[in-house]
Every structure is written in C-alpha cells, then in structure tokens.
Design a protein around this motif. Structure first.
Motif, PDB file in Angstrom:
ATOM      1  N   TYR A  56       0.845  -1.178   0.000  1.00 44.03           N
ATOM      2  CA  TYR A  56       0.000   0.000   0.000  1.00 44.03           C
ATOM      3  C   TYR A  56       0.884   1.232   0.000  1.00 44.03           C
ATOM      4  O   TYR A  56       1.837   1.324   0.752  1.00 44.03           O
ATOM      5  CB  TYR A  56      -0.946  -0.019   1.201  1.00 44.03           C
ATOM      6  N   GLU A  57       0.540   2.165  -0.853  1.00 46.49           N
ATOM      7  CA  GLU A  57       1.340   3.366  -1.044  1.00 46.49           C
ATOM      8  C   GLU A  57       0.529   4.592  -0.661  1.00 46.49           C
ATOM      9  O   GLU A  57      -0.632   4.726  -1.025  1.00 46.49           O
ATOM     10  CB  GLU A  57       1.747   3.463  -2.513  1.00 46.49           C
ATOM     11  N   SER A  58       1.168   5.483   0.061  1.00 41.52           N
ATOM     12  CA  SER A  58       0.552   6.757   0.389  1.00 41.52           C
ATOM     13  C   SER A  58       0.930   7.763  -0.699  1.00 41.52           C
ATOM     14  O   SER A  58       2.112   8.006  -0.929  1.00 41.52           O
ATOM     15  CB  SER A  58       1.056   7.246   1.749  1.00 41.52           C
ATOM     16  N   ILE A  59      -0.068   8.293  -1.365  1.00 41.42           N
ATOM     17  CA  ILE A  59       0.157   9.311  -2.397  1.00 41.42           C
ATOM     18  C   ILE A  59      -0.392  10.617  -1.838  1.00 41.42           C
ATOM     19  O   ILE A  59      -1.590  10.754  -1.615  1.00 41.42           O
ATOM     20  CB  ILE A  59      -0.549   8.943  -3.716  1.00 41.42           C
ATOM     21  N   LEU A  60       0.509  11.552  -1.583  1.00 42.27           N
ATOM     22  CA  LEU A  60       0.128  12.834  -0.994  1.00 42.27           C
ATOM     23  C   LEU A  60       0.298  13.927  -2.039  1.00 42.27           C
ATOM     24  O   LEU A  60       1.385  14.103  -2.585  1.00 42.27           O
ATOM     25  CB  LEU A  60       0.990  13.130   0.232  1.00 42.27           C
ATOM     26  N   GLY A  90      -6.845  -3.431   8.518  1.00 41.16           N
ATOM     27  CA  GLY A  90      -5.840  -4.443   8.815  1.00 41.16           C
ATOM     28  C   GLY A  90      -4.573  -4.329   7.980  1.00 41.16           C
ATOM     29  O   GLY A  90      -3.801  -5.276   7.886  1.00 41.16           O
ATOM     30  N   ILE A  91      -4.343  -3.175   7.380  1.00 37.14           N
ATOM     31  CA  ILE A  91      -3.143  -2.961   6.569  1.00 37.14           C
ATOM     32  C   ILE A  91      -1.978  -2.701   7.519  1.00 37.14           C
ATOM     33  O   ILE A  91      -2.053  -1.819   8.379  1.00 37.14           O
ATOM     34  CB  ILE A  91      -3.358  -1.793   5.583  1.00 37.14           C
ATOM     35  N   GLU A  92      -0.912  -3.474   7.362  1.00 36.91           N
ATOM     36  CA  GLU A  92       0.209  -3.444   8.299  1.00 36.91           C
ATOM     37  C   GLU A  92       1.280  -2.424   7.959  1.00 36.91           C
ATOM     38  O   GLU A  92       2.042  -2.016   8.830  1.00 36.91           O
ATOM     39  CB  GLU A  92       0.853  -4.833   8.359  1.00 36.91           C
ATOM     40  N   GLN A  93       1.391  -2.056   6.686  1.00 39.10           N
ATOM     41  CA  GLN A  93       2.446  -1.137   6.259  1.00 39.10           C
ATOM     42  C   GLN A  93       1.919  -0.215   5.171  1.00 39.10           C
ATOM     43  O   GLN A  93       1.095  -0.621   4.367  1.00 39.10           O
ATOM     44  CB  GLN A  93       3.637  -1.888   5.643  1.00 39.10           C
ATOM     45  N   VAL A  94       2.434   0.997   5.160  1.00 44.48           N
ATOM     46  CA  VAL A  94       2.146   1.937   4.081  1.00 44.48           C
ATOM     47  C   VAL A  94       3.487   2.499   3.627  1.00 44.48           C
ATOM     48  O   VAL A  94       4.297   2.922   4.447  1.00 44.48           O
ATOM     49  CB  VAL A  94       1.229   3.085   4.544  1.00 44.48           C
ATOM     50  N   HIS A  95       3.716   2.461   2.349  1.00 47.46           N
ATOM     51  CA  HIS A  95       4.970   2.950   1.781  1.00 47.46           C
ATOM     52  C   HIS A  95       4.752   4.325   1.164  1.00 47.46           C
ATOM     53  O   HIS A  95       3.665   4.638   0.694  1.00 47.46           O
ATOM     54  CB  HIS A  95       5.479   1.985   0.702  1.00 47.46           C
ATOM     55  N   ALA A  96       5.806   5.113   1.149  1.00 50.31           N
ATOM     56  CA  ALA A  96       5.806   6.405   0.467  1.00 50.31           C
ATOM     57  C   ALA A  96       7.090   6.481  -0.343  1.00 50.31           C
ATOM     58  O   ALA A  96       8.175   6.236   0.190  1.00 50.31           O
ATOM     59  CB  ALA A  96       5.729   7.552   1.470  1.00 50.31           C
TER      60      ALA A  96
END
Length: 125
Positions: A56-60, A90-96
């Motif tokens: 999962y990716e954080s797009i800001l 339940g998402i364990e990690q978020v990448h940026a």
C-alpha cells in the motif's frame, strides 16, 4: 525441481533459509495478507520461496504554495486519517516513495515513517 504451493510443513525450512541467508537484510512473516505463497523444492527440500503480498502506497498531493502552517496542518490531517483508515482495514504497512529529502525527514520525524533497506523497484505487468 518442483514449483508448488507452500504447505504448512515447508515453513520450518523457509525460516531456516531466511535465518541463514537473509535475516540481516529484511524481515518477513507468514501473515494473512499474503496472496500467493509458493516454493521450489528439490526432493522434498525447499530451496526457494516466493511470498507475495499487496503493498500500500501513500500518495500525498499538496499545494506547496500555501503557507507552511497550512501545509503542516494539511499533512497532519491527511497522514493521520490515512493511517487510521489503513489500520481499520488491517493494513500493516504503508509505503511512500518520496522525491525530496526534506519531505522524507518530515515524514520520518512527524509521522514515524522509517527508512527501508534496499532500493525501491517496480515490475509493470
């Protein structure tokens, strides 16, 4: 050699391989988020394993011409609420994937993002 789905009985061999060859470099777990788990075995000896899980990716997207105070408040709302939504699912990690060293420092200091080992690469399918 045989390519097949991972079986519960393979896990001990996989952990042994991981501990021997990869432990200092990265971590893994047999989490519920894995969507594909396969091994290559040679006469009932596991010699390789592939675990695929969603990333999962954080797009800001931010108006950088706004005053600093507005940008900080906006980021606080976006990141805090985004992480809450991830935790709810339940998402364990978020990448940026960040282009600016200053923004990287901000995400680490203010929001707890961490540096990961290795280089981010992608395979388009």
């Amino acid at each position: 050699m045989l390519y097949r789905e991972l079986q519960e009985s393979d896990k001990e061999q996989i952990v042994e391989i991981f501990d021997r060859f990869h432990k200092p470099d990265f971590g893994f777990s047999f989490s519920d988020s894995i969507i594909s788990a396969v091994v290559v075995d040679d006469n009932d000896k596991v010699i390789g394993c592939s675990l695929i899980r969603p990333i999962y990716e954080s797009i800001l997207i931010l108006d950088t011409e706004r005053p600093t105070r507005d940008k900080i408040e906006t980021l606080q709302l976006l990141v805090t609420n985004g992480m809450f939504e991830c935790a709810k699912r339940g998402i364990e990690q978020v990448h940026a994937f960040v282009q600016s060293s200053g923004f990287t420092k901000l995400l680490k200091k203010q929001f707890g993002f961490q540096t990961v080992k290795g280089e981010a690469i992608v395979k388009l399918i």
